[in-house]
Design a protein around this motif. Sequence first.
Motif, PDB file in Angstrom:
ATOM      1  N   VAL A 110       0.933  -1.330  -0.065  1.00 43.64           N
ATOM      2  CA  VAL A 110       0.082  -0.034  -0.064  1.00 43.64           C
ATOM      3  C   VAL A 110       0.919   1.411  -0.105  1.00 43.64           C
ATOM      4  N   LEU A 111       0.459   2.244  -0.954  1.00 40.85           N
ATOM      5  CA  LEU A 111       1.217   3.464  -1.075  1.00 40.85           C
ATOM      6  C   LEU A 111       0.879   4.100   0.352  1.00 40.85           C
ATOM      7  N   ALA A 112       1.976   4.694   0.917  1.00 39.75           N
ATOM      8  CA  ALA A 112       1.937   5.677   2.248  1.00 39.75           C
ATOM      9  C   ALA A 112       1.028   6.636   2.091  1.00 39.75           C
ATOM     10  N   THR A 113       0.110   6.919   3.103  1.00 39.89           N
ATOM     11  CA  THR A 113      -0.822   8.001   2.855  1.00 39.89           C
ATOM     12  C   THR A 113      -0.406   9.238   4.056  1.00 39.89           C
ATOM     13  N   ASP A 114       0.590   9.230   4.794  1.00 43.02           N
ATOM     14  CA  ASP A 114       0.708  10.251   5.794  1.00 43.02           C
ATOM     15  C   ASP A 114       1.180  11.373   5.070  1.00 43.02           C
ATOM     16  N   PHE A 115       1.289  12.599   5.876  1.00 39.99           N
ATOM     17  CA  PHE A 115       1.450  13.627   5.308  1.00 39.99           C
ATOM     18  C   PHE A 115       3.027  13.983   4.802  1.00 39.99           C
ATOM     19  N   ASP A 116       3.852  13.006   5.384  1.00 37.85           N
ATOM     20  CA  ASP A 116       5.341  13.130   5.008  1.00 37.85           C
ATOM     21  C   ASP A 116       5.588  13.116   3.398  1.00 37.85           C
ATOM     22  N   ASP A 117       4.946  12.377   2.838  1.00 41.55           N
ATOM     23  CA  ASP A 117       4.915  12.083   1.291  1.00 41.55           C
ATOM     24  C   ASP A 117       4.634  13.578   0.493  1.00 41.55           C
ATOM     25  N   GLU A 118       3.820  14.273   1.231  1.00 37.79           N
ATOM     26  CA  GLU A 118       3.233  15.543   0.269  1.00 37.79           C
ATOM     27  C   GLU A 118       4.419  16.484   0.270  1.00 37.79           C
ATOM     28  N   PHE A 119       5.654  16.451   1.047  1.00 33.15           N
ATOM     29  CA  PHE A 119       6.300  17.524   1.223  1.00 33.15           C
ATOM     30  C   PHE A 119       7.991  16.974   0.655  1.00 33.15           C
ATOM     31  N   ASP A 120       8.021  15.953  -0.143  1.00 30.08           N
ATOM     32  CA  ASP A 120       9.209  15.476  -0.768  1.00 30.08           C
ATOM     33  C   ASP A 120       9.506  16.136  -2.109  1.00 30.08           C
ATOM     34  N   ASP A 121       9.027  17.304  -2.472  1.00 28.92           N
ATOM     35  CA  ASP A 121       9.307  18.006  -3.717  1.00 28.92           C
ATOM     36  C   ASP A 121      10.598  18.557  -3.508  1.00 28.92           C
ATOM     37  N   GLU A 181       1.686  16.894  11.899  1.00 28.88           N
ATOM     38  CA  GLU A 181       2.798  17.075  10.861  1.00 28.88           C
ATOM     39  C   GLU A 181       2.073  17.546   9.493  1.00 28.88           C
ATOM     40  N   GLY A 182       2.923  18.384   8.730  1.00 27.41           N
ATOM     41  CA  GLY A 182       2.229  18.742   7.475  1.00 27.41           C
ATOM     42  C   GLY A 182       1.478  19.958   7.528  1.00 27.41           C
ATOM     43  N   THR A 183       1.203  20.283   8.469  1.00 29.12           N
ATOM     44  CA  THR A 183       0.020  21.554   8.518  1.00 29.12           C
ATOM     45  C   THR A 183       0.980  22.789   8.994  1.00 29.12           C
ATOM     46  N   ILE A 184       0.257  23.745   8.942  1.00 31.36           N
ATOM     47  CA  ILE A 184       1.039  25.007   9.127  1.00 31.36           C
ATOM     48  C   ILE A 184      -0.115  26.034   9.796  1.00 31.36           C
ATOM     49  N   SER A 185       0.278  26.892  10.818  1.00 31.21           N
ATOM     50  CA  SER A 185      -0.429  27.446  11.645  1.00 31.21           C
ATOM     51  C   SER A 185      -0.676  29.040  10.987  1.00 31.21           C
ATOM     52  N   VAL A 186      -1.773  29.459  11.045  1.00 31.21           N
ATOM     53  CA  VAL A 186      -2.137  30.709  10.508  1.00 31.21           C
ATOM     54  C   VAL A 186      -2.890  31.602  11.647  1.00 31.21           C
ATOM     55  N   THR A 237      -5.992  22.996   1.716  1.00 30.28           N
ATOM     56  CA  THR A 237      -5.443  23.583   0.800  1.00 30.28           C
ATOM     57  C   THR A 237      -3.716  23.923   1.330  1.00 30.28           C
ATOM     58  N   ARG A 238      -2.963  23.746   0.188  1.00 25.02           N
ATOM     59  CA  ARG A 238      -1.399  23.848   0.498  1.00 25.02           C
ATOM     60  C   ARG A 238      -1.123  25.253   0.165  1.00 25.02           C
ATOM     61  N   ILE A 239      -0.454  25.876   1.127  1.00 28.03           N
ATOM     62  CA  ILE A 239      -0.180  27.228   1.333  1.00 28.03           C
ATOM     63  C   ILE A 239       1.452  27.493   1.471  1.00 28.03           C
ATOM     64  N   ARG A 240       1.787  28.689   1.191  1.00 23.55           N
ATOM     65  CA  ARG A 240       3.233  29.092   1.714  1.00 23.55           C
ATOM     66  C   ARG A 240       3.249  30.488   2.406  1.00 23.55           C
ATOM     67  N   TYR A 265      -0.310  22.589   4.996  1.00 24.66           N
ATOM     68  CA  TYR A 265      -1.692  22.313   4.755  1.00 24.66           C
ATOM     69  C   TYR A 265      -2.591  23.246   5.855  1.00 24.66           C
ATOM     70  N   VAL A 266      -3.734  23.701   5.539  1.00 25.98           N
ATOM     71  CA  VAL A 266      -4.550  24.587   6.327  1.00 25.98           C
ATOM     72  C   VAL A 266      -5.751  24.002   5.918  1.00 25.98           C
ATOM     73  N   PRO A 267      -7.092  23.703   6.730  1.00 23.13           N
ATOM     74  CA  PRO A 267      -8.282  23.364   6.282  1.00 23.13           C
ATOM     75  C   PRO A 267      -8.771  24.574   5.280  1.00 23.13           C
ATOM     76  N   THR A 268      -9.581  24.091   4.215  1.00 22.53           N
ATOM     77  CA  THR A 268      -9.987  24.920   3.058  1.00 22.53           C
ATOM     78  C   THR A 268     -10.963  25.947   3.501  1.00 22.53           C
ATOM     79  N   SER A 269     -11.693  25.509   4.506  1.00 25.06           N
ATOM     80  CA  SER A 269     -12.891  26.536   4.978  1.00 25.06           C
ATOM     81  C   SER A 269     -12.408  27.530   6.110  1.00 25.06           C
TER      82      SER A 269
END
Length: 586
Positions: A499-510, A531-536, A554-557, A565-569
């Motif tokens: 199974v492919l990993a579904t954790d947030f770590d895979d989303e930040f390997d760019d 992990e993988g989220t950001i405070s705003v 939604t992924r933001i910088r 990532y932050v909740p889209t709402s």
Amino acid sequence: MSWGTELWDQFDNLEKHTQWGIDILEKYIKFVKERTEIELNYAKQLRNLSKKYQPKKNSKEEEEYKYTACKAFLSTLNEMNDYAGQHEVISENMTSQITVDLMRYVQELKQERKSNFHDGRKAQQHIETCWKQLESSKRRFERDCKEADRAQQYFEKMDADINVTKADVEKARQQAQIRHQMAEDSKADYSSTLQRFNQEQWEYYHTHIPNIFQKIQEMEERRIVRIGESMKTYAEVDRQVIPIIGKCLDGIVKAAESINQKNDSQLVVEAYKSGFEPPGDIEFEDYTQPMKRTVSDNSLSSAKEGKPELKFGGKSRGKLWPFIKKNKSPKQQKEPLSHRFNEFMTSKPKIHCFRSLKRGGATPEDFSNLPPEQRRKKLQQKVDDLNKEIQKETDQRDAITKMKDVYLKNPQMGDPASLDHKLTEVTQNIEKLRLETQKFEAWLAEVEGRLPARSEQARRQSGMYDGQTHQAVTNCAQDRESPDGSYTEEQSQERELKVLATDFDDEFDDEEPLPAIGTCKALYTFEGQNEGTISVTEGEMLSVIEEDKGDGWTRIRRSEDEEGYVPTSYVEVYLDKNAKGAKTYI
């Protein structure tokens, strides 16, 4: 033209005529009442008819109304409901503007008519009384004149008779004088009575009766005008609703023009498409050679050993196995091709899990009993429903959080601690729903070919909040039908892949930072603890590098080395249409 001068002697006929006029007015009121009842009954029947053919909620009929023809029919039912409402408006306006008004006017008219004819009868009685007095005075004058004449004759007879005494003659003379005086008095009384009667009679026919008849004439003319105005109102009430009724009919026409036969045909494809490919050609089996027949009998098992097994949901899944039956004996006679093809065309989808059938026919949680396309649709619908539930719970959590902040600032309004239990409960619900969403998204990805078949370990992890359903689905997956029509417990083992990993770590390997496709503004403060989220913070402006893919994030910088990532709402996104990767919304 005046009734007082032209109809001075038609008192009784005028009384009958005015009564007839009131009867006509009451008849018209009755007519309008019955019309309003008809309009109400018609509107009620239209509403019942529209309600009768409305689709029942949470039923199969409601699903049928996704077709444009059914939507047009539903619009027609709604327009007919509005059409019925206009007939109710007609009934209400006729009742208020005609019926009630005329009924009040009829009562006033009856009272006025009664008063006028009462005055007329009073004048008649007065003139009749004067006439009787005149007749009485006349008869008395006539009687006194006759009595005086007889007394005079008697006196003359007594005076001519020599045998009568002088006293008797004097007595007769005095009696004649008395009678003569009485006759003169009666004459004077009769003369004065006659003059008085003539005066009363002139006033009666030239003053009283004309005035009374003039009032009756004006009353009758007002009645005629009033009934004419009511008839105009009757027409205007109908005319006022014609534009709205026209809009209802235009709505029906517009709904009919919106019917799209191509779209309905596409919906049929989406509703019943199985996702299987048509069966391939049947290989020729040569029975002239015993060796080939033996190989043919074992062809399915040989193919199974020498070739990789077709995966459930793959594009080449349904080559031939949907209708192939396993040969139980080498001597069993082969069925003609036409019979097998007819069986394939008329066969129903097989139940892939006998265990679920024994439990009462419960549908597997992953919809594995459905064809691939239908399974994908069900899973997508389930994911959408879960996302809606997550959004609902998130809004509720935000509301509770804001209320808690208000309580903290204003303790007199409430105890902030009283909201902790509810806030914890809502947060747990959100977490459960997110795990459930991830489970169904994994199944959806498996169907769409984005992920390989999931292992038993992944199945156990995804079912941590639904143990009984998970066990049923696992058992069902192990009992799926094999290509040769049999059922085996080895199917799940053969389909197990990593199974492919579904954790947030895979989303930040760019290796390289993604370009910004827009900006966003934080609507609320978000503490990115995972992990993988950001405070705003509320009101903060950030760059968007990846928009919501349907998972609610939604992924933001914020800077070159701070993104997540932050909740889209929680943010309001402003996408740059010219940016690479940004979607174009029409």
